[in-house]
Write a protein that holds these residues in place. Structure first.
Motif, mmCIF file in Angstrom:
data_model
loop_
_atom_site.group_PDB
_atom_site.id
_atom_site.type_symbol
_atom_site.label_atom_id
_atom_site.label_comp_id
_atom_site.label_asym_id
_atom_site.label_seq_id
_atom_site.Cartn_x
_atom_site.Cartn_y
_atom_site.Cartn_z
ATOM 1 N N ASN A 17 0.826 -1.210 0.000
ATOM 2 C CA ASN A 17 0.000 0.000 0.000
ATOM 3 C C ASN A 17 0.856 1.254 0.000
ATOM 4 O O ASN A 17 0.494 2.269 -0.606
ATOM 5 C CB ASN A 17 -0.933 -0.013 1.207
ATOM 6 C CG ASN A 17 -1.999 -1.098 1.106
ATOM 7 O OD1 ASN A 17 -2.483 -1.397 0.016
ATOM 8 N ND2 ASN A 17 -2.354 -1.693 2.240
ATOM 9 N N ILE A 18 1.981 1.199 0.696
ATOM 10 C CA ILE A 18 2.886 2.349 0.679
ATOM 11 C C ILE A 18 3.395 2.591 -0.728
ATOM 12 O O ILE A 18 3.429 3.734 -1.219
ATOM 13 C CB ILE A 18 4.063 2.132 1.660
ATOM 14 C CG1 ILE A 18 3.564 2.133 3.107
ATOM 15 C CG2 ILE A 18 5.118 3.208 1.474
ATOM 16 C CD1 ILE A 18 4.641 1.815 4.129
ATOM 17 N N PHE B 84 -15.636 -0.383 4.226
ATOM 18 C CA PHE B 84 -14.571 -1.382 4.222
ATOM 19 C C PHE B 84 -13.712 -1.277 2.975
ATOM 20 O O PHE B 84 -12.503 -1.516 3.021
ATOM 21 C CB PHE B 84 -15.140 -2.796 4.330
ATOM 22 C CG PHE B 84 -14.075 -3.848 4.306
ATOM 23 C CD1 PHE B 84 -13.783 -4.539 3.130
ATOM 24 C CD2 PHE B 84 -13.340 -4.135 5.439
ATOM 25 C CE1 PHE B 84 -12.786 -5.495 3.099
ATOM 26 C CE2 PHE B 84 -12.337 -5.094 5.416
ATOM 27 C CZ PHE B 84 -12.063 -5.769 4.250
ATOM 28 N N ALA B 85 -14.326 -0.947 1.875
ATOM 29 C CA ALA B 85 -13.550 -0.830 0.635
ATOM 30 C C ALA B 85 -12.445 0.209 0.788
ATOM 31 O O ALA B 85 -11.297 -0.012 0.363
ATOM 32 C CB ALA B 85 -14.485 -0.471 -0.524
ATOM 33 N N PHE C 88 -5.243 0.445 3.944
ATOM 34 C CA PHE C 88 -4.505 -0.281 4.975
ATOM 35 C C PHE C 88 -4.395 -1.778 4.706
ATOM 36 O O PHE C 88 -3.423 -2.406 5.124
ATOM 37 C CB PHE C 88 -5.166 -0.074 6.337
ATOM 38 C CG PHE C 88 -5.263 1.371 6.744
ATOM 39 C CD1 PHE C 88 -6.499 1.990 6.887
ATOM 40 C CD2 PHE C 88 -4.125 2.118 6.966
ATOM 41 C CE1 PHE C 88 -6.588 3.321 7.254
ATOM 42 C CE2 PHE C 88 -4.207 3.455 7.344
ATOM 43 C CZ PHE C 88 -5.439 4.052 7.482
ATOM 44 N N GLY C 89 -5.409 -2.326 4.080
ATOM 45 C CA GLY C 89 -5.390 -3.763 3.858
ATOM 46 C C GLY C 89 -6.138 -4.498 4.955
ATOM 47 O O GLY C 89 -6.040 -4.169 6.140
ATOM 48 N N VAL D 148 -5.699 -4.488 9.206
ATOM 49 C CA VAL D 148 -6.812 -4.078 10.054
ATOM 50 C C VAL D 148 -7.167 -5.196 11.029
ATOM 51 O O VAL D 148 -7.423 -4.951 12.208
ATOM 52 C CB VAL D 148 -8.028 -3.689 9.188
ATOM 53 C CG1 VAL D 148 -9.246 -3.385 10.058
ATOM 54 C CG2 VAL D 148 -7.700 -2.473 8.335
ATOM 55 N N SER D 149 -7.154 -6.401 10.526
ATOM 56 C CA SER D 149 -7.479 -7.533 11.392
ATOM 57 C C SER D 149 -6.476 -7.658 12.536
ATOM 58 O O SER D 149 -6.852 -7.854 13.697
ATOM 59 C CB SER D 149 -7.500 -8.814 10.547
ATOM 60 O OG SER D 149 -7.659 -9.941 11.375
#
Lengths: 291, 161
Positions: A50-51, B40-41, B47-48, B52-53
């Motif tokens: 993501n970065i 959530f999208a 972040f992914g 998050v989990s």
């Protein structure tokens, strides 16, 4: 892992991923080998993929630098405050802004009254009969200063817990009722708040995050801060723990307004508010705020 | 032979997005209802889901809702402003608070002068502080790649592995 035949050390990102750090590694400038914690925080929140995706959106090197700084900052804040992250900081700053604004309105009201009384004294040439009038609270005049809640506060959907009410005693004017007030000021300090529709406790999530600066050009962000930042003093734990944290930690704050606005920024702002309260007490009236 | 899932809860927005079965103990389900797929999208895009989990698993259950809301806010801010994200908001707010404080100091000084029956030299006394000069900084430290030489790196890095 070192580059074969070279002297440069692998960056923290490549070291963490246990891969060869090439000469033009995109993350190497931002994550030096001796700053593994910084990369770990960023990796924990965003992830390398993501970065890189955010970096690839940038068109200029300056944008990339700024983006990486903000990413690292967000990551560090999330590491310090796992629950609220940067949002808790925003909320606290907003609360301070509201408090300072209300206090400013109050002081402007005081000034207006003082000026009016001074003008009356001048107009009436200070006769003994006029002295009695100064000690009388004029309901009509007070009502002129008592208007419904600040329009921005009333219309703002931010569920701030501070609905401040002030009790004021002065040598000539006595007010016994709590009230919320708004004074029409010729100053531009009453320009509306620019944080709109920010709901922190909405079970349905953040409704809207429109953030537009009406005081300054919000599209042009300044260059990066050059001074150091001490994150350790930022006393955020939960979203509910805002002002008390400031009061508890203000002793540890070093204030330096112009050069390092983020250095203990949260506690610094609270310290300033406390100083103002002391000054107000010295100005022949006491100011207390009640939630 | 009837399907046992005929009366099961609809999948949460996360499992729907990830196209997987929403198990009863899904960590995302309480915070990403199916009515808010975009929430959530956005979070997943920035972040992914795995990050998050992990983050939610590291905090207490009663804090997770606040954490999710803050993540959703930051994700949304980052999507709107890929360069600064929510940090831009912090910067502007910081400047505004400092500006207000200076103005408050100046106005209090005027009030004290009135209290002592002195006329202020200039009203509004806060006019000197309205320029906001000197608050052009973002709320984070210098970095090695900064264009300003001579600044030492700071901000979360302790050099330890």
């Amino acid at each position: 892992m070192t580059v074969k035949g070279g002297t440069s050390q692998a960056c923290a990102a490549c070291k963490y991923q246990r891969r060869k750090c090439i000469s033009n590694c995109p993350l190497a400038p931002y994550f030096p080998a001796n700053q593994t914690k910084m990369f770990q925080n960023a990796h924990r929140l965003f992830g390398v993929h993501n970065i890189m995706r955010i970096l690839n959106l940038m068109t200029t090197q300056e944008q990339k630098d700024e983006a990486m700084k903000s990413i690292i900052f967000e990551s560090d804040m999330r590491e310090m405050f796992p629950v609220t992250g940067c949002l808790g900081i925003i909320k606290s700053y907003h609360l301070q802004y509201m408090q300072a604004m209300e206090e400013l309105h109050y002081v402007h009201a005081q000034l207006a009254m003082w000026r009016e009384e001074t003008q009356q004294m001048v107009d009436h040439n200070y006769s003994p009969s006029s002295e009695l009038q100064l000690g009388v609270t004029n309901p009509a005049r007070n009502n002129a200063l008592l208007v419904p809640q600040h329009p921005q506060i009333a219309n703002n959907s931010i569920p701030l817990e501070a609905n401040h009410q002030f009790v004021m005693n002065s040598s000539t004017i006595t007010r016994v009722d709590n009230y919320s007030f708004c004074v029409e000021s010729s100053e531009d300090v009453t320009k509306p708040l620019w944080i709109q529709h920010l709901n922190f406790n909405n079970n349905n999530g953040i409704e809207s995050v429109a953030i537009q600066s009406q005081l300054e050009n919000s599209q042009t962000f300044p260059i990066q801060q050059e001074t150091e930042v001490d994150y350790d003093e930022i006393p955020f734990d939960t979203m509910a723990d805002d002002r008390q944290s400031y009061i508890e930690s203000k002793d540890a704050c070093e204030s330096s307004c112009c050069e390092s606005p983020w250095k203990d920024a949260a506690t610094h702002a609270t310290e300033l508010i406390s100083k103002n309260e002391l000054k107000n007490a010295a100005a022949c009236f006491s100011l207390t705020s009640a939630k | 032979m009837a399907s046992s899932s005929s009366y099961s809860n609809p999948p949460c927005a996360a499992c729907k997005f990830l196209r997987r079965k929403c198990l009863p103990g899904c960590i995302f389900a309480p915070y990403f209802p199916p009515e808010e797929p975009q929430k959530f999208a956005n979070v997943h895009k920035i972040f992914g889901a795995s990050n998050v989990s992990k983050l939610l698993n590291d905090i207490l259950p009663h804090q997770r809702e606040d954490a999710v809301n803050s993540l959703a806010y930051e994700a949304d801010a980052r999507l709107k402003d890929p360069v600064y994200g929510c940090v831009g908001a912090i910067s502007v707010l910081q400047r505004q608070v400092l500006r207000l404080q200076k103005e408050l100091d100046a106005t209090n000084a005027d009030l004290m002068r009135f209290a002592r029956n002195e006329m202020p030299s200039q009203f509004p006394g806060a006019a000197h502080y309205q320029q906001g000069a000197g608050f052009s900084a973002l709320p984070y430290a210098s970095h090695p790649w900064s264009s300003n030489p001579g600044d030492s790196p700071e901000g979360g890095g302790d050099g330890s592995a």
